[in-house]
Motif scaffolding. Structure first.
Motif, PDB file in Angstrom:
ATOM      1  N   THR A  43       0.842  -1.185   0.000  1.00  0.00           N
ATOM      2  CA  THR A  43       0.000   0.000   0.000  1.00  0.00           C
ATOM      3  C   THR A  43       0.883   1.243   0.000  1.00  0.00           C
ATOM      4  N   ASP A 136      -6.128  -6.877   1.652  1.00  0.00           N
ATOM      5  CA  ASP A 136      -5.420  -6.287   0.512  1.00  0.00           C
ATOM      6  C   ASP A 136      -4.676  -7.405  -0.225  1.00  0.00           C
ATOM      7  N   TRP A 144     -11.188 -10.895  -2.806  1.00  0.00           N
ATOM      8  CA  TRP A 144     -11.901  -9.993  -1.897  1.00  0.00           C
ATOM      9  C   TRP A 144     -13.188 -10.602  -1.361  1.00  0.00           C
ATOM     10  N   TYR A 164     -10.747  -2.904   6.507  1.00  0.00           N
ATOM     11  CA  TYR A 164     -10.194  -2.123   5.399  1.00  0.00           C
ATOM     12  C   TYR A 164     -10.041  -3.015   4.178  1.00  0.00           C
ATOM     13  N   GLU A 166      -8.717  -2.955   0.108  1.00  0.00           N
ATOM     14  CA  GLU A 166      -8.020  -2.268  -0.984  1.00  0.00           C
ATOM     15  C   GLU A 166      -8.161  -3.105  -2.245  1.00  0.00           C
ATOM     16  N   SER A 167      -8.591  -2.465  -3.336  1.00  0.00           N
ATOM     17  CA  SER A 167      -8.909  -3.215  -4.550  1.00  0.00           C
ATOM     18  C   SER A 167      -8.688  -2.364  -5.782  1.00  0.00           C
ATOM     19  N   VAL A 190      -6.206   2.369  -7.604  1.00  0.00           N
ATOM     20  CA  VAL A 190      -6.531   1.731  -6.325  1.00  0.00           C
ATOM     21  C   VAL A 190      -7.772   2.380  -5.711  1.00  0.00           C
ATOM     22  N   TYR A 192      -9.909   2.285  -2.109  1.00  0.00           N
ATOM     23  CA  TYR A 192      -9.754   1.814  -0.737  1.00  0.00           C
ATOM     24  C   TYR A 192     -10.954   2.222   0.099  1.00  0.00           C
TER      25      TYR A 192
END
Length: 199
Positions: A43, A136, A144, A164, A166-167, A190, A192
């Motif tokens: 990240t 993530d 996910w 959280y 992130e994708s 990204v 998020y």
């Protein structure tokens, strides 16, 4: 010919690791390195700064789970900023070894590494309820939804827990009704999102 071969090998040695900097908390500014493993994408600093500003009131003494730890950027940052402990899961043996080495370099006994498949690990009975969870995964593996579905099972998340994710920007997610979307931002390639479980 021999000299030419050596000159090709030397740069590869330097590219075997990549740098990682902790950006806040007690280890602020500490520089670490992690193995250069295919699919491992830490990240970015700007996203991490934003995320941990969101999480600041919730991190002290939090129990954290980093499902796809990779470089350890999220787990280490959480520990640096006051989390009580962090469990880092990583399937790649080289990356998992790097996580252990960096925890040792930080003299941290609050971080723990489990080498193995995260989704298989989530199929077991939860050892504890976590306060903060980071999802993530390597984007190309598209893990996910499977991660969300397993975390939604009873016992994994504490009351009011933060999750959280992130994708990629266009990744659709189906989350349980009691996961309240707190923040949703996109930067470059990204997206998020931070959810809180309604108490």
């Amino acid at each position: 010919m021999k000299a030419a071969k050596r000159s090709v090998k030397n740069p590869a040695k330097h590219s075997d690791t990549r740098p990682l900097r902790i950006i806040g908390g007690r280890w602020r500014g500490r520089k670490l390195s992690f193995p250069s493993v295919d699919g491992l994408r830490p990240t970015g600093d700007r996203i991490r700064e934003t995320l941990f500003n969101w999480l600041a009131p919730h991190l002290p003494e939090a129990r954290c789970l980093d499902l796809f730890a990779g470089s350890g950027a999220l787990g280490f940052e959480a520990l640096s900023r006051g989390a009580a402990d962090a469990l880092l899961l990583e399937r790649d043996p080289q990356a998992a070894s790097g996580l252990k080495q960096n925890l040792a370099a930080l003299n941290s006994t609050a971080g723990h590494v489990i080498e193995g498949d995260s989704l298989k690990w989530l199929n077991r009975e939860s050892p504890r309820a976590f306060d903060v969870v980071f999802i993530d995964p390597p984007f190309q593996q598209r893990l996910w939804q499977a991660s969300i579905d397993r975390l939604a099972q009873e016992g994994w998340l504490a009351d009011g827990a933060a999750v959280y994710i992130e994708s990629e920007p266009d990744t659709p997610l189906a989350v349980p009704e009691h996961w309240h979307l707190h923040r949703d931002k996109t930067g470059g390639q990204v997206r998020y999102r931070l959810y809180f479980l309604e108490r």
